[in-house]
Every structure is written in C-alpha cells, then in structure tokens.
Design a protein around this motif. Structure first.
Motif, PDB file in Angstrom:
ATOM      1  N   SER A 179       0.688  -1.164   0.004  1.00 57.10           N
ATOM      2  CA  SER A 179      -0.222  -0.125   0.054  1.00 57.10           C
ATOM      3  C   SER A 179       0.902   1.325  -0.022  1.00 57.10           C
ATOM      4  N   TRP A 180       2.159   1.395   0.862  1.00 59.54           N
ATOM      5  CA  TRP A 180       2.971   2.247   0.795  1.00 59.54           C
ATOM      6  C   TRP A 180       3.639   2.340  -0.526  1.00 59.54           C
ATOM      7  N   VAL A 181       4.242   1.188  -1.208  1.00 55.25           N
ATOM      8  CA  VAL A 181       4.878   1.270  -2.625  1.00 55.25           C
ATOM      9  C   VAL A 181       4.076   1.987  -3.554  1.00 55.25           C
ATOM     10  N   LEU A 182       2.595   1.579  -3.677  1.00 54.29           N
ATOM     11  CA  LEU A 182       1.723   1.957  -4.550  1.00 54.29           C
ATOM     12  C   LEU A 182       1.539   3.530  -4.518  1.00 54.29           C
ATOM     13  N   ALA A 183       1.114   4.017  -3.025  1.00 53.27           N
ATOM     14  CA  ALA A 183       0.994   5.363  -2.824  1.00 53.27           C
ATOM     15  C   ALA A 183       2.050   6.237  -3.246  1.00 53.27           C
ATOM     16  N   LEU A 184       3.369   5.832  -2.857  1.00 53.10           N
ATOM     17  CA  LEU A 184       4.377   6.754  -3.497  1.00 53.10           C
ATOM     18  C   LEU A 184       4.469   6.650  -4.878  1.00 53.10           C
ATOM     19  N   THR A 185       4.336   5.596  -5.608  1.00 53.71           N
ATOM     20  CA  THR A 185       4.469   5.532  -7.169  1.00 53.71           C
ATOM     21  C   THR A 185       3.363   6.776  -7.672  1.00 53.71           C
ATOM     22  N   ASN A 186       2.202   6.385  -7.157  1.00 56.55           N
ATOM     23  CA  ASN A 186       1.132   7.261  -7.745  1.00 56.55           C
ATOM     24  C   ASN A 186       1.308   8.699  -7.333  1.00 56.55           C
ATOM     25  N   ALA A 187       1.835   8.958  -6.162  1.00 58.09           N
ATOM     26  CA  ALA A 187       2.171  10.349  -5.746  1.00 58.09           C
ATOM     27  C   ALA A 187       3.089  10.859  -6.728  1.00 58.09           C
ATOM     28  N   THR A 188       4.206  10.212  -6.909  1.00 52.39           N
ATOM     29  CA  THR A 188       5.204  10.593  -7.743  1.00 52.39           C
ATOM     30  C   THR A 188       4.658  10.959  -9.300  1.00 52.39           C
ATOM     31  N   ALA A 189       3.907   9.932  -9.590  1.00 55.34           N
ATOM     32  CA  ALA A 189       3.265  10.163 -10.921  1.00 55.34           C
ATOM     33  C   ALA A 189       2.563  11.594 -11.128  1.00 55.34           C
ATOM     34  N   GLU A 190       1.609  11.647 -10.028  1.00 52.44           N
ATOM     35  CA  GLU A 190       0.919  12.947 -10.063  1.00 52.44           C
ATOM     36  C   GLU A 190       1.641  14.344  -9.665  1.00 52.44           C
ATOM     37  N   ALA A 191       2.736  14.097  -8.920  1.00 55.71           N
ATOM     38  CA  ALA A 191       3.366  15.381  -8.868  1.00 55.71           C
ATOM     39  C   ALA A 191       4.251  15.914 -10.127  1.00 55.71           C
ATOM     40  N   LEU A 192       4.792  15.018 -10.957  1.00 53.94           N
ATOM     41  CA  LEU A 192       5.217  15.174 -12.120  1.00 53.94           C
ATOM     42  C   LEU A 192       4.361  15.511 -13.128  1.00 53.94           C
ATOM     43  N   SER A 193       3.171  15.160 -13.149  1.00 47.82           N
ATOM     44  CA  SER A 193       1.952  15.301 -13.829  1.00 47.82           C
ATOM     45  C   SER A 193       1.645  16.930 -13.721  1.00 47.82           C
ATOM     46  N   LEU A 194       1.573  17.260 -12.536  1.00 43.29           N
ATOM     47  CA  LEU A 194       1.060  18.607 -11.987  1.00 43.29           C
ATOM     48  C   LEU A 194       2.174  19.840 -12.403  1.00 43.29           C
ATOM     49  N   ALA A 195       3.520  19.230 -12.305  1.00 46.64           N
ATOM     50  CA  ALA A 195       4.672  20.071 -12.617  1.00 46.64           C
ATOM     51  C   ALA A 195       4.522  20.278 -14.136  1.00 46.64           C
ATOM     52  N   SER A 196       4.202  19.228 -14.854  1.00 44.83           N
ATOM     53  CA  SER A 196       4.213  19.626 -16.434  1.00 44.83           C
ATOM     54  C   SER A 196       3.095  20.508 -16.689  1.00 44.83           C
ATOM     55  N   GLY A 197       1.825  20.278 -16.190  1.00 44.79           N
ATOM     56  CA  GLY A 197       0.777  21.192 -16.347  1.00 44.79           C
ATOM     57  C   GLY A 197       0.875  22.547 -15.882  1.00 44.79           C
ATOM     58  N   LEU A 198       1.649  22.848 -15.015  1.00 47.25           N
ATOM     59  CA  LEU A 198       1.962  24.217 -14.362  1.00 47.25           C
ATOM     60  C   LEU A 198       3.147  25.107 -15.199  1.00 47.25           C
ATOM     61  N   GLY A 199       3.909  24.180 -16.001  1.00 47.32           N
ATOM     62  CA  GLY A 199       4.995  24.643 -16.538  1.00 47.32           C
ATOM     63  C   GLY A 199       6.184  24.892 -15.696  1.00 47.32           C
ATOM     64  N   VAL A 200       6.355  23.635 -14.713  1.00 48.69           N
ATOM     65  CA  VAL A 200       7.480  23.773 -13.582  1.00 48.69           C
ATOM     66  C   VAL A 200       8.176  22.754 -14.145  1.00 48.69           C
ATOM     67  N   ASP A 201       9.607  23.067 -14.115  1.00 53.85           N
ATOM     68  CA  ASP A 201      10.550  22.130 -14.549  1.00 53.85           C
ATOM     69  C   ASP A 201      10.532  21.001 -13.517  1.00 53.85           C
ATOM     70  N   PRO A 202      10.351  19.807 -13.926  1.00 53.25           N
ATOM     71  CA  PRO A 202      10.279  18.645 -12.777  1.00 53.25           C
ATOM     72  C   PRO A 202      11.490  18.580 -12.039  1.00 53.25           C
ATOM     73  N   GLN A 203      12.677  18.763 -12.602  1.00 54.41           N
ATOM     74  CA  GLN A 203      13.998  18.712 -11.899  1.00 54.41           C
ATOM     75  C   GLN A 203      13.958  19.604 -10.579  1.00 54.41           C
ATOM     76  N   ALA A 204      13.417  20.681 -11.016  1.00 52.03           N
ATOM     77  CA  ALA A 204      13.270  21.770  -9.811  1.00 52.03           C
ATOM     78  C   ALA A 204      12.539  21.361  -8.773  1.00 52.03           C
ATOM     79  N   PHE A 205      11.497  20.497  -8.921  1.00 50.93           N
ATOM     80  CA  PHE A 205      10.760  20.076  -7.880  1.00 50.93           C
ATOM     81  C   PHE A 205      11.923  18.795  -7.201  1.00 50.93           C
TER      82      PHE A 205
END
Length: 288
Positions: A179-205
């Motif tokens: 449950s922890w592994v999947l939560a981390l994976t989905n959270a990573t995917a969404e954070a990088l997706s949000l970065a892309s959507g907001l025009g934030v360099d994912p590396q900056a995050f």
C-alpha cells in the motif's frame, strides 16, 4: 543442504526468473516451469532444468516455489503439479495472492502433506536479480532448515512473522508494505504530472526536496523512469492493479476505509485500460 536441495520454480516472470537464476548460482538443483515455455527456456543456460509440465518440475523436489500472478493462477498450477508433489516437501508460496486464498492454499498443502510457508517478497526486478529481496515468511519451524539455502540465495533478509502460513501474517504485512509502495508511485506520477501542467521544470521539484524529509529512494527511481520515458517493467502496471485491488479488499474486510488506496487503484486501472499494462507501474504517470 546446498549440495542436495532441489527446488522447483513455478512461474518465471520478472521475479521468478531472477530468483531461479540466483538459486542455480547458489548450487541448488533447480527445475523451472512457465505456462509460456519461452519465458523459462533461457534459464537452461544458467543451469536450470526446464520442465514441460508443473508435475514434471516438482517431481521429487524438496522445495516448490510458486511465483505466479495471483491466487487463482497458483491454485490452477498446483493442481497440475499435484501428481508429482512429494509428501514432506516445502511449498514456498511467494505470490501476492491476498488473504482470501490463503486458507484454501493451506488446506491444499495439508491434503498433499506439504509444509506450507506463505512468503511474499519485498523488492522488484533489480533486488530480485541481485538476490537482495526481503522475504516476509510465515510457516512451520520444521520447514526452516530446508528453506535456509533457498532464502539465502534469493534474499538479504527473511522476516518470520508466524508459524502458520494459513493465518496470513506474512501476506497482511505484504499488503501494508505494498500500500505504501503504490501510494509513493502514484504520488510521484501525479506530482510530475502537475509540474508538467503548471509549466514547472520537474527537476526543480526534485532539487527542492533533495536530501530532506520529503525525499526518498522510490521518488528518485520512479521519477527517473518517468522523465526518461523508459518504462521497462520492474513491477508491471497490470500486477500493480491486482495488488491494489487486494489492498482495497483487505481494508474493506477489516473495516478500514482506504480512500487513497482506492483512488490509486482506479488510477492504475486507467493506465492499464489505456494500454500500459505491460509497462512499469511508473506508467501511472500516463494516466494523467
């Protein structure tokens, strides 16, 4: 035992193949079987004997290691293996099968006079290939001396959680960990997706959280897969969908509401529906 222990590995996908290779390297007598024979055939070069049927693979084996997709697949294969099972052999059940399947597995083992050890593992392709898995095990003490060379070959640590594999202590711990592994994976995917959507360099995050309490190895591993677009599977989306379902079902059975796990399960299912089932679960990113 390392010179004489014979191990039948049923299921040679990502995890099973890696475990089988480490068993052959440890000097054990390894027989392998897979429903799609082409997935087992390359293990012959490592010294394993490729069997044509589950019954042929388990014939006379000291240990039967199942590393299959789910509980239903495991039961089907073990029924095929039944004619070759040796009374007194240890069944090392490493499929993440869920709680509902365990009692029936334990009954099957009793009928065929097997020592049943429920032993799901923590780790994906890389630790499996390196023999660095963590094995979560529950089973009778009599099985442990036989399993010692097997567990040493495939893992860095075995955590014994109980003496009755049918009670589900090991599987319950595995579901919590996943449950922890999947939560981390989905959270990573969404954070990088949000970065892309907001025009934030994912590396900056990634730079912003580096080395602090918000940083972790899984964030780094899954971010690397997403940013490179390399979704070579270490843990496939389709398997993650199955495990996510088992986690939500276990929570419902225990009267625990798992909002994040349920949403994550739907997200992974959407990634699978979009055709990414065979990709690494970092492809959760593609569900956005």
């Amino acid at each position: 035992m390392t010179d004489t222990t014979s191990v039948a590995v049923l299921g040679t996908g990502i995890m099973g193949a890696a475990m089988a290779r480490n068993l052959t390297r440890a000097g054990l007598d390894v027989r392998v079987w897979n429903r799609t024979r082409a997935k087992a055939a390359p293990l012959a070069a490592d010294g394993a004997r490729v069997a044509g049927t589950p019954a042929e693979a388990v014939d006379g084996a000291d240990v039967v290691l199942t590393v299959l997709y789910d509980g239903a697949a495991t039961f089907a294969v073990m029924r095929e293996a039944a004619p070759g099972l040796r009374p007194g052999a240890v069944w090392l059940q490493s499929t993440t099968a869920g709680l509902d399947a365990l009692a029936a597995m334990n009954d099957f083992a009793g009928t065929h006079r097997l020592l049943f050890v429920d032993a799901p593992v923590l780790g994906t392709r890389a630790p499996a290939e390196a023999g660095q898995l963590t094995v979560l095990a529950a089973g009778p003490p009599a099985a442990r001396p036989v399993l010692a060379p097997v567990l040493e070959a495939v893992g860095r640590l075995t955590v014994w959680t109980g003496e009755d594999g049918g009670e589900g202590a090991a599987t319950r711990l595995k579901l919590v960990c996943n449950s922890w592994v999947l939560a981390l994976t989905n959270a990573t995917a969404e954070a990088l997706s949000l970065a892309s959507g907001l025009g934030v360099d994912p590396q900056a995050f990634l730079d912003a959280v580096e080395g602090g309490p918000l940083d972790c190895g899984y964030l780094r591993a899954k971010s690397a897969a997403i940013l490179s677009g390399d979704y070579t599977p270490s843990f496939a989306v389709s398997t993650a969908v199955k495990d996510a379902r088992l986690i939500v079902e276990a929570g419902e059975r225990a009267g625990v509401r798992l909002d994040v796990a349920a949403a994550g399960a739907r997200r992974l299912a959407r990634a699978e529906e979009l055709g990414h089932g065979d990709k690494d679960m970092a492809a959760s990113y593609l569900a956005s």
